[in-house]
Design a protein around this motif. Structure first.
Motif, PDB file in Angstrom:
ATOM      1  N   PRO A  53      -0.283  -1.710  -3.119  1.00  0.00           N
ATOM      2  CA  PRO A  53       0.449  -1.306  -1.918  1.00  0.00           C
ATOM      3  C   PRO A  53       0.516   0.215  -1.756  1.00  0.00           C
ATOM      4  N   VAL A  54       0.481   0.645  -0.512  1.00  0.00           N
ATOM      5  CA  VAL A  54       0.750   2.041  -0.174  1.00  0.00           C
ATOM      6  C   VAL A  54       2.189   2.121   0.342  1.00  0.00           C
ATOM      7  N   HIS A  55       2.671   3.333   0.509  1.00  0.00           N
ATOM      8  CA  HIS A  55       4.051   3.500   0.992  1.00  0.00           C
ATOM      9  C   HIS A  55       4.286   2.714   2.283  1.00  0.00           C
ATOM     10  N   ALA A  56       3.267   2.709   3.165  1.00  0.00           N
ATOM     11  CA  ALA A  56       3.444   2.052   4.473  1.00  0.00           C
ATOM     12  C   ALA A  56       3.603   0.534   4.345  1.00  0.00           C
ATOM     13  N   ASP A  57       3.302  -0.019   3.166  1.00  0.00           N
ATOM     14  CA  ASP A  57       3.453  -1.457   2.960  1.00  0.00           C
ATOM     15  C   ASP A  57       4.867  -1.847   2.535  1.00  0.00           C
ATOM     16  N   ILE A  58       5.652  -0.869   2.140  1.00  0.00           N
ATOM     17  CA  ILE A  58       6.922  -1.182   1.470  1.00  0.00           C
ATOM     18  C   ILE A  58       8.093  -0.880   2.391  1.00  0.00           C
TER      19      ILE A  58
END
Lengths: 169, 339, 753
Positions: free
Chosen positions: C690-695
């Motif tokens: 995951p990248v930040h935008a996924d969380i």
């Protein structure tokens, strides 16, 4: 064989270059194939900048060159002759932590700490760019920095705190 | 990465003189793709010619006739955030910002974006056959894991996709590529710049080995009222497109005067279908009409074992993105779906 | 000795406080040095060459071209390998599964794709990487098998052995499953397919070996076990145990990948000993896919329930990949009967040996695999019976562990369910699938249960009152980012009644007191208990010393008649009688007082109980109805894991587990092309984490849980439990949103279109 298209292997010579790193001018000689990342880590003993993939896939090697956040693994040291480079070692001033560094500690925005220097340098670059106004935008513009431990929410919390602090000023 | 010599050049003439010396001389600008490829030994070089010191072609300038000229050596970030790009070509802004990461966009140049290589797994693995990397060895993707591969314009020699987002918008905006070579300058319409794989998949585009891109021109019309870029991928950011769509509409009283729809992640080049855009001309900007256009765009699609989903996904993405173009303010960071 | 003021208040205990990581400053300033960052002088760089075939033999290795390049020092391969340990078990580390461990460069045989077959050593990293491509290798290829699904009929029972101590085989059948299932009015079954995953810590595996002369080496290694690597190096290279020192002060993530010595350690030490030089070997990111991994696993479940909502039949079978040379196992199928008291059970766990490297524990090994199957099958049953999935769990709540017929040492799972549901707003769920939406996004709520065994391993710790009257504690244990330094310091501070500032804890060095490998969520329980033991012994030494002083008021005082607080030993009966640690040290001739002690699990007492941490996860997903794009918009995980030493670092552990859950359910997969027998996405651009935008919004609840049995600290560990419940909760939420039950992980969004 993959090297077949090179008839006689080139043996290059070292190039002299001068880098201003964290405000200090450093002159050194490296071969052209040395990345800025390996130059920092292996030649200048600035190991705060991390190697996580060496291919522009993780952001751990993020440094600030002439005011912009870039990936030091995808650039050659010789290409940065004369440039001004800020690494994690130069983020704080006079032994004082930068507000982001403090916020990272307060928010427990790291576990193993290996992606941390890249996250912090990237966040400083992002705040300077001034394009992120919302949490969603911060997350998008920080997505070039992977964290495998899963400190993501704490990292964004830390950045939001500092960024809001700046806009309040 | 093999050993190489390094030369800085300070003018286009000097750069051209260097690249004309042959294949071992490679131009480096941002380096974000070239250094990656060299570290994997996919690309080798005897000499890297650093064009960053050239003072020309670094800027974004409006031409007297209203066109916008994007210097080939300007970075993707500087281009995306240029006030004239933000205001007049927001589609380009959106597409650039959907690609790579902020750090990479700060390094990568516009010229380099056009010249980036495919991200096909097999192209990247030097120990598997790949016609693009080693002509004549065969295509491992056709019968391999081809979830990410092309469904349009493929050949029996290659089913790789071109990974750029920026170029999808440039294709939609009818950009023109300015090229300099030993014979002087020439221009290529964007649609003619990249090639289909055919039986020469190792040749990505129509730029000759002894030529350089100097700039990219955008026509004055920027479609700043009705536009959208949508990128569908396996995570929300920092991943290549499975399907991306750039839509630009010129609307008058709810009717479509002109429509542009370009797709990424589907082919060896940004994909546009004139027939579909013609179909929309004069029609209502409605979901039904967009669906019909999507069918026209995808009518020649050919899928492989793991990427059949791309046909339906592309159709739905086109329709969604056209609807989003009617209300561009709903667009999300990272070109994620909205509405 | 002096009189103390009245109204003495004991310090607030450090345990239970949210204390920021003690190494925070080093980590945010770049001062923390990891294994590849000790820039010793005269350093050589090694680059590993990997097999490009999957199975067969090396016919020839030609190093001439490579070694002709100035700066290339040597190429090591099977033909010039010095004589090393020949007995296979010499290569067995503390985490070796039954079988015969891989021996690098042992012979010309290729056992898997990417097998390390040579090391090129050169004066620089760049040169080593380049010259490695000039080494010409020819192979004879043999047929190979890497596809679990295609070879599933070859499944067989795993070998037994010592490994079954920590990884017990499936429990024996109870009742008559087939009959009970057949007669169940409600039945749910599923086939669950999980692919290969690789740990991919952000730090690359690296070893810097400093050659100390005469068979002595100091090794900076990326590992989860300094002593484990010390033992391995000593055994393999025939060195004296004491001549091998392994140091690992900072570890840039590991998640299980450092539980066994990785091959860069072998190569770095080999080259250093042979060349009598300092050698660093760092793996590339693609080489991070050439050793242990979470094995692909296929599971089958059949659960039956009676009309009153009670689960009465449980069948769970798993078939997992292993290598041809070791039988790696996980605990996949043992969990359902620990959670649900069915009267009829049938569990099976089998392996298919393939031409791959041995799998390796990866965060919540087995549990995160098995619970997906269990909790999604439970969810399926709940929908069939039209019972709320949470209510269904409560109906089937196990007051004791029915799989072994023993009570739990503690179990606050019910509170996890209730507090988690409350905070999440579970009662706002419309039970009907596809009934909730936001714009064109379908909204789904899902929940699931988590469990992870609470373990304790033997460990030692050393505790010293320093000449300044402060406390120094040490252990060879690593801190892989879990907060070990901080948490151990807290435990030690409270034991001796000190401020955190007066305690130092050193760690990550094989020279220090023995610690087991750091994994399985057992570090706090194991090393923390050892620290407690060492401090207890230290207290006795302090009292003994105090008694020996002339006219000592402690002469007749027993150890349970004193407390240790405020840097002093104080008589409980008469707080005016005390002695400070500095006075004790002064009385000891200004010499330190030290105790090194061992802590063992109290096996006989523990045998009467099952010990486990529990959790409940509640997840909200949004699924784009037309495009399938999935976002976990909100999640709550409620955890009962005994005593939480540091809520701040423990919360981060759970958050990490929750993000791993999103990754496991929706993102990460190592894609194998079985024609080549290799992974195709051996990089972290295409291996998606995951990248930040996924969380999005993640919340953690720690439920109060007191446990006097599990160990003296009452801790159960928090490293894995965050990854136990949430993956199935995501799958269940997706079912609720879309009406589609996808049992293959990761769930690709396009399957929901």
């Amino acid at each position: 064989m993959i090297t077949e298209n090179i008839s006689t292997p080139v043996i290059s010579h070292k190039k002299k270059l001068s880098l201003t790193i964290n405000g200090e001018v450093k002159t050194l000689e490296v071969k052209p194939w040395v990345s800025l990342l390996d130059c920092l880590r292996e030649h200048l003993d600035l190991t705060g900048t991390k190697k996580g993939c060496d291919h522009g896939q993780c952001g751990a090697c993020t440094v600030i060159v002439d005011g912009k956040r870039i990936l030091s693994c995808l650039t050659l040291a010789v290409m940065k002759d004369g440039a001004s480079i800020t690494t994690i070692e130069g983020i704080g001033k006079d032994g004082e932590l930068h507000p982001l560094q403090k916020a990272f500690i307060d928010h427990d925005a790291f576990q193993c700490g290996y992606c941390t220097p890249g996250q912090i340098c990237s966040a400083i670059g992002m705040i300077a760019e001034g394009k992120a106004k919302t949490r969603t935008e911060v997350k998008e513009l920080m997505s070039g920095n992977l964290c495998r431990c899963g400190a993501n929410t704490n990292i964004i919390d830390a950045i939001m705190e500092v960024q809001e602090g700046l806009t309040n000023e | 990465m093999n050993d190489f010599n390094y030369t800085r050049v300070y003018s286009m003439d000097e750069a051209l003189a260097n690249v004309s010396l042959g294949k071992g001389h490679r131009v480096i600008a941002g380096g974000t793709n070239l250094i990656d490829l060299m570290k994997y030994f996919i690309t080798t070089a005897d000499e890297l010619v650093d064009i960053n010191p050239i003072s020309e072609h670094q800027t974004i300038e409006e031409l007297p006739d209203g066109r916008l000229r994007l210097g080939a050596f300007a970075t993707n970030a500087d281009t995306a955030y240029h006030p004239l790009v933000e205001s007049r070509y927001p589609l380009l802004n959106r597409a650039i910002l959907a690609g790579a990461s902020a750090q990479i966009r700060n390094m990568a140049t516009n010229g380099g974006n056009l010249l980036q290589r495919t991200r096909c797994y097999y192209f990247y693995d030097i120990n598997t056959p790949c016609n693009k990397r080693e002509p004549g060895t065969g295509c491992s993707a056709i019968n391999g894991y081809n979830r990410t591969m092309a469904i349009m314009g493929t050949s029996e020699h290659c089913i790789a996709v071109f990974p750029s987002d920026m170029c999808v918008a440039l294709a939609a905006l009818d950009a023109v590529v300015n090229i300099v070579g030993p014979e002087g300058t020439r221009q290529l319409p964007f649609a003619d710049f990249h090639r289909l794989p055919g039986n020469t998949p190792h040749i990505d585009n129509n730029l000759m080995d002894n030529e350089l891109i100097s700039s990219i021109d955008l026509p004055e019309k920027g479609f700043s009222s009705s536009y959208s870029y949508l990128k569908l991928r396996d995570r929300n950011s920092y991943a290549f497109a499975l399907v991306s769509v750039a839509t630009a509409l010129d609307l008058e009283h709810g009717l479509i005067k002109e429509a542009r729809i370009a797709l990424g992640g589907l082919a060896h080049k940004p994909w546009r279908v004139q027939e579909a855009e013609d179909f929309l001309k004069g029609k209502q900007a409605s979901k039904t009409n967009f669906e019909a256009a999507a069918d026209l765009i995808l009518q020649g699609a050919k899928s492989f074992e793991f990427n059949a989903f791309k046909i339906e996904l592309a159709k739905r993405a086109i329709v969604r993105n056209c609807m989003m173009a009617l209300d561009p303010d709903t667009q999300q960071p990272g070109a994620q779906p909205s509405l | 000795m002096s009189t103390m003021e009245k109204n003495y208040k004991p310090e607030q205990p450090a345990v239970g406080q949210s204390i920021s990581r003690l190494e925070g400053y080093e980590k945010v300033t770049g001062a923390a040095r990891y294994a590849g960052e000790f820039n010793v002088s005269d350093l050589l760089y090694g680059y590993v060459i990997n097999s490009t075939i999957t199975k067969g033999k090396i016919i020839s290795i030609n190093t001439e071209k490579a070694e002709a390049i100035p700066g290339v020092v040597k190429v090591f391969h099977h033909k010039n390998r010095p004589s090393l340990a020949w007995f296979s078990m010499q290569y067995a580390d503390m985490d070796a599964p039954p079988g015969s461990p891989f021996q690098p460069l042992a012979d010309h045989k290729i056992k898997y794709n990417g097998q390390p077959i040579a090391l090129l050593v050169a004066e620089s990293f760049e040169l080593a990487r380049y010259a490695a491509t000039l080494v010409e290798i020819t192979y004879e290829q043999e047929d190979f098998k890497t596809d679990l699904i295609a070879n599933i009929t070859e499944a067989r029972a795993p070998k037994g052995g010592l490994a079954t101590f920590l990884k017990p085989p499936p429990p024996k059948p109870v009742g008559n499953f087939e009959k009970a299932y057949e007669n169940s009015p409600f039945q749910a079954s599923g086939k669950f397919v999980h692919g290969t995953e690789h740990h991919n810590p952000i730090e690359l595996f690296t070893t810097t070996t400093v050659y100390k002369g005469k068979g002595k080496v100091t090794i900076y290694d990326k590992t989860q076990g300094t002593v484990n690597c010390q033992l391995y190096v000593a055994n393999v290279f025939g060195l004296h145990f004491k001549d091998v020192r392994v140091i690992s002060p900072y570890v840039g993530g590991a998640f299980g990948s450092g539980l066994r010595p990785q091959y860069q350690l072998f190569f770095s030490v080999l080259a250093a000993l042979e060349l009598k030089r300092n050698v660093r070997v760092t793996l590339d990111r693609h080489q991070m896919f050439t050793f242990g991994h979470r094995p692909p696993t296929v599971q089958f479940t059949r659960f039956g329930a009676s009309a009153d909502g009670k689960v009465n039949a449980l069948n769970h079978e798993a078939i997992a990949e292993t290598s041809r040379f070791e039988d790696y196992t996980e605990v996949v199928v043992n969990w359902s009967h620990m959670l649900y008291p069915a009267k009829n059970t049938l569990f099976k766990y089998n392996l298919v040996p393939l031409d791959v490297f041995s799998p390796l524990d990866m965060r919540a090994p087995g549990g995160s695999t098995g619970l997906h199957a269990i909790e999604s099958t439970m969810d399926d049953l709940a929908y069939q019976m039209k019972i709320d999935p949470l209510e269904f769990r409560l109906i089937n709540y196990a007051e004791q562990d029915e799989s072994v017929g023993r009570p739990y040492s503690s179990k606050e799972l019910r509170q996890c369910y209730l507090q988690g549901a409350e905070q999440f707003g579970w009662n706002k769920r419309n039970p009907e699938p596809r009934s909730m939406r936001r714009g064109n996004k379908l909204v789904g709520y899902g929940m699931a249960t988590g469990i992870w065994e609470a373990m304790q391993l033997p460990a030692r710790a050393s505790a010293t009152i320093t000449t300044e009257g402060k406390l120094h504690v040490n252990s060879a244990v690593t801190d892989i980012g879990t907060g070990t330094l901080t948490v151990m310091s807290q435990i030690a501070a409270d034991e001796m009644g000190l401020h955190m500032d007066d305690v130092t804890f050193t760690y990550g060095d094989s020279k220090m007191a023995f610690a087991p490998i750091q994994g399985g969520s057992f570090t706090v329980s194991s090393v923390g208990s050892a620290i407690k033991a060492a401090c207890n012994a230290l207290k006795k030494k302090i009292l003994k010393k105090a008694k020996s002083i002339g006219n000592s008021p402690f002469k007749r005082v027993k150890i349970d008649e004193v407390i240790f607080a405020d840097r002093k030993m104080i008589s409980i009966d008469n707080p005016a009688v005390f002695i400070s640690y500095s006075d004790i040290i002064a009385a000891n001739g200004h010499k330190v007082i030290k105790s090194v002690n061992f802590a063992m699990p109290k096996v006989f007492k523990l045998k009467k109980y099952s010990r486990a941490a529990h959790s409940a996860a509640f997840v909200e997903v949004e699924v784009d109805e037309e495009l399938g794009i999935i976002n976990v918009t909100r999640a709550v995980t409620a955890v009962a894991a005994g005593k939480i030493i540091n809520p701040k670092t423990a919360r981060s552990q759970i958050l990490g587990g929750m993000i791993w859950s999103i990754s496991k359910a929706l993102r990460e997969e190592s894609i194998t092309d079985h024609r080549f027998g290799k992974y195709m996405n051996m990089n972290i651009a295409e291996y998606h984490i995951p990248v930040h935008a996924d969380i999005h919004d993640l919340q953690v609840i720690f439920v109060e849980e007191k446990d006097d049995i599990v160990n003296e600290l009452g801790t159960k560990g928090v490293g894995e439990i965050g990854l136990a419940a949430m993956p199935p909760a995501i799958a269940n939420a997706i079912f609720h949103a879309t009406g589609k039950r996808v049992n293959q992980f990761p769930i690709h969004f396009d399957t929901l279109m």
